[in-house]
Design an enzyme around this catalytic site. Structure first.
Site, PDB file in Angstrom:
ATOM      1  N   LYS A  45      52.560  55.011  74.512  1.00 40.72           N
ATOM      2  CA  LYS A  45      53.250  55.287  73.242  1.00 40.72           C
ATOM      3  C   LYS A  45      54.059  56.574  73.311  1.00 40.72           C
ATOM      4  O   LYS A  45      55.124  56.681  72.722  1.00 40.72           O
ATOM      5  CB  LYS A  45      52.247  55.379  72.090  1.00 40.72           C
ATOM      6  CG  LYS A  45      51.732  54.024  71.669  1.00 40.72           C
ATOM      7  CD  LYS A  45      51.158  54.069  70.275  1.00 40.72           C
ATOM      8  CE  LYS A  45      50.738  52.688  69.824  1.00 40.72           C
ATOM      9  NZ  LYS A  45      50.036  52.681  68.551  1.00 40.72           N
ATOM     10  N   LYS A  78      52.751  42.768  76.324  1.00 41.20           N
ATOM     11  CA  LYS A  78      51.881  42.382  75.204  1.00 41.20           C
ATOM     12  C   LYS A  78      52.699  42.066  73.949  1.00 41.20           C
ATOM     13  O   LYS A  78      53.686  42.748  73.677  1.00 41.20           O
ATOM     14  CB  LYS A  78      50.955  43.579  74.942  1.00 41.20           C
ATOM     15  CG  LYS A  78      49.809  43.345  74.021  1.00 41.20           C
ATOM     16  CD  LYS A  78      48.979  44.607  73.887  1.00 41.20           C
ATOM     17  CE  LYS A  78      49.640  45.621  72.986  1.00 41.20           C
ATOM     18  NZ  LYS A  78      48.796  46.757  72.614  1.00 41.20           N
ATOM     19  N   LYS A 102      53.569  44.750  67.507  1.00 42.99           N
ATOM     20  CA  LYS A 102      54.337  45.060  66.288  1.00 42.99           C
ATOM     21  C   LYS A 102      55.502  45.977  66.601  1.00 42.99           C
ATOM     22  O   LYS A 102      56.489  46.012  65.894  1.00 42.99           O
ATOM     23  CB  LYS A 102      53.451  45.820  65.292  1.00 42.99           C
ATOM     24  CG  LYS A 102      52.367  45.014  64.679  1.00 42.99           C
ATOM     25  CD  LYS A 102      51.406  45.919  63.913  1.00 42.99           C
ATOM     26  CE  LYS A 102      50.033  45.306  63.961  1.00 42.99           C
ATOM     27  NZ  LYS A 102      48.951  46.101  63.482  1.00 42.99           N
TER      28      LYS A 102
HETATM   29  P1  TYM Z   1      46.047  47.088  66.394  1.00 47.03           P
HETATM   30  O1  TYM Z   1      46.397  47.268  64.961  1.00 47.03           O
HETATM   31  O2  TYM Z   1      47.091  47.380  67.412  1.00 47.03           O
HETATM   32  O3  TYM Z   1      45.559  45.612  66.648  1.00 47.03           O
HETATM   33  C1  TYM Z   1      44.534  45.012  65.839  1.00 47.03           C
HETATM   34  C2  TYM Z   1      43.716  44.056  66.682  1.00 47.03           C
HETATM   35  O4  TYM Z   1      44.556  43.077  67.286  1.00 47.03           O
HETATM   36  C3  TYM Z   1      44.356  43.054  68.694  1.00 47.03           C
HETATM   37  N1  TYM Z   1      45.640  42.760  69.348  1.00 47.03           N
HETATM   38  C4  TYM Z   1      45.827  41.767  70.217  1.00 47.03           C
HETATM   39  N2  TYM Z   1      44.986  40.841  70.729  1.00 47.03           N
HETATM   40  C5  TYM Z   1      45.495  39.945  71.583  1.00 47.03           C
HETATM   41  N3  TYM Z   1      46.792  39.955  71.993  1.00 47.03           N
HETATM   42  C6  TYM Z   1      47.671  40.871  71.517  1.00 47.03           C
HETATM   43  N4  TYM Z   1      48.946  40.854  71.893  1.00 47.03           N
HETATM   44  C7  TYM Z   1      47.188  41.844  70.595  1.00 47.03           C
HETATM   45  N5  TYM Z   1      47.778  42.874  69.921  1.00 47.03           N
HETATM   46  C8  TYM Z   1      46.801  43.427  69.177  1.00 47.03           C
HETATM   47  C9  TYM Z   1      43.863  44.447  69.042  1.00 47.03           C
HETATM   48  O5  TYM Z   1      43.140  44.466  70.254  1.00 47.03           O
HETATM   49  C10 TYM Z   1      42.997  44.771  67.845  1.00 47.03           C
HETATM   50  O6  TYM Z   1      41.697  44.223  67.999  1.00 47.03           O
HETATM   51  N6  TYM Z   1      43.332  51.145  67.522  1.00 47.03           N
HETATM   52  C11 TYM Z   1      43.294  49.851  66.897  1.00 47.03           C
HETATM   53  C12 TYM Z   1      42.841  49.869  65.474  1.00 47.03           C
HETATM   54  C13 TYM Z   1      41.523  50.560  65.227  1.00 47.03           C
HETATM   55  C14 TYM Z   1      40.251  50.060  65.533  1.00 47.03           C
HETATM   56  C15 TYM Z   1      39.323  51.052  65.074  1.00 47.03           C
HETATM   57  C16 TYM Z   1      39.792  48.898  66.145  1.00 47.03           C
HETATM   58  C17 TYM Z   1      41.373  51.769  64.616  1.00 47.03           C
HETATM   59  N7  TYM Z   1      40.034  52.057  64.514  1.00 47.03           N
HETATM   60  C18 TYM Z   1      37.958  50.882  65.230  1.00 47.03           C
HETATM   61  C19 TYM Z   1      38.424  48.733  66.304  1.00 47.03           C
HETATM   62  C20 TYM Z   1      37.515  49.719  65.856  1.00 47.03           C
HETATM   63  C21 TYM Z   1      44.688  49.254  66.930  1.00 47.03           C
HETATM   64  O7  TYM Z   1      45.671  49.952  67.013  1.00 47.03           O
HETATM   65  O8  TYM Z   1      44.710  47.900  66.756  1.00 47.03           O
END
Ligand code: TYM
Length: 335
Positions: free
Chosen positions: A114, A197, A200
């Site tokens: 990032k 990947k 968003k």
């Molecule tokens: P975020 O918002 O990027 O994504 C949310 C969830 O979606 C999954 N994900 C994917 N899975 C499969 N293929 C993809 N292309 C893909 N893109 C996203 C992510 O693995 C995630 O499970 N840091 C985290 C948010 C967070 C969090 C937490 C998660 C903050 N605190 C505590 C678990 C526990 C994030 O940015 O997810």
């Protein structure tokens, strides 16, 4: 000491919920809610580690909540809230900032990705992000965290933080949380590039299927999705070295709840045109009702806000005893 099984997961309200989030995370949460106590959080504090327009952030938070409820997350049975409603996350995050080591944080690949070349100019929050993520989980002493593959390293860091806290303060205060990475779509890739990947933050909207997309938009994106020039393989081994075929067939398998080898057998020797037609049908059939319900919910922001507020209250009630224990352990006088 055995910790009671508790599930926590989070998702960022920055832009649209896409098929990767849905298949990699949210859909699995829907399955887990029948068996365990679950806390699902829209992590708006994480979102502002990169600039968010305030009006967009409010809209995205409501939209994400609507998408989660429309996907089948029951807000009565689970605790569903936005992170900023519970300041215990940031209090604990500060303590974890003092537990985590710079060297650990420097190894985080997501930060490196990032920040890119602009490391000196990104926010301090972006660097500290994984400590807040550990606090999200451990404020509830959650034992299991269902996520997609890209979050694995962050969860390892959460374990390191828990372990060091327990060691430094001499007790078994926090569980060593287990990641739960399951399903056939743990890493959904971009429709424009099978090596990247689905995300968003991808500038091209053609790279992802959003939960807000109409049937026509879904059809159009799948039609234009990148492929290679060969016919589809006879076996799953034949998908190796063919990232686009692997991704599209993986998505189809996840949407239809079929094992990947059955899907491969069904389309063996066929061309992408036939397969894309079937994929479009499956995607529209699966996502259509969710999108319709999501739109219905989004038309009633008062209802969604009320759910999040109640969820926030429930979340605070769950984290309060943990924070009391942390205050006593660290040597802070309680308020
Ligand atoms: P975020 O918002 O990027 O994504 C949310 C969830 O979606 C999954 N994900 C994917 N899975 C499969 N293929 C993809 N292309 C893909 N893109 C996203 C992510 O693995 C995630 O499970 N840091 C985290 C948010 C967070 C969090 C937490 C998660 C903050 N605190 C505590 C678990 C526990 C994030 O940015 O997810």
């Amino acid at each position: 000491m055995a910790f009671q099984r508790r599930i926590f997961s989070g998702i960022q309200p920055s832009g649209n919920l896409h098929l990767g989030n849905y298949l990699g995370a949210v859909r699995n949460w829907v399955k887990l809610q029948n068996e365990f106590e679950c806390i699902f959080c829209m992590v708006d504090m994480h979102a502002i580690t990169v600039w968010q327009d305030p009006a967009d952030l409010v809209r995205s938070t409501r939209e994400l909540a609507s998408a989660m409820i429309a996907s089948g997350i029951d807000p009565e049975r689970n605790v569903l809230f936005n992170q900023s409603q519970n300041p215990d996350h940031t209090t604990l995050a500060w303590i974890f900032n003092c537990v985590a080591r710079m060297g650990w944080m420097n190894r985080m690949t997501q930060f490196k990705e990032k920040a890119g070349k602009d490391r000196e100019n990104v926010s301090l929050g972006l660097f500290a992000y994984p400590a807040l993520m550990a606090a999200d989980i451990l404020a509830y002493k959650a034992t299991h965290v269902p996520v997609g593959e890209d979050q694995k390293q962050h969860l390892e860091l959460a374990r390191d933080i828990a372990q060091k806290f327990n060691h430094d303060y001499g007790g078994e205060f926090f569980p060593l949380t287990e990641p739960q990475i399951f399903g056939t779509a743990t890493r959904v890739m971009s429709l424009r590039d099978g090596q990247k990947k689905m995300s968003k933050s991808d500038l091209s909207d053609q790279s992802r299927i959003n939960l807000t997309d109409t049937s026509d938009a879904i059809a159009d994106k799948i039609k234009r999705a990148k492929t290679d020039t060969q016919a589809l393989p006879e076996t799953t081994e034949g998908l190796e070295g063919r990232p686009e075929a692997q991704n599209l067939m993986g998505i189809y398998a996840a949407l239809t709840d079929k094992p990947l080898d059955h899907v491969v057998a069904d389309f063996a020797g066929k061309g992408f045109a036939d397969f894309k037609r079937a994929l479009t049908e499956a995607a529209v059939a699966h996502m259509g009702p969710i999108t319709a319900e999501m739109r219905r919910l989004m038309a009633d922001p008062g209802y969604v806000d009320d759910i999040l507020r109640k969820g926030g209250e429930r979340a605070r009630a769950l984290s309060a005893p943990v924070l009391r224990e942390v205050y006593d352990t660290v040597g802070f006088l309680r308020p």
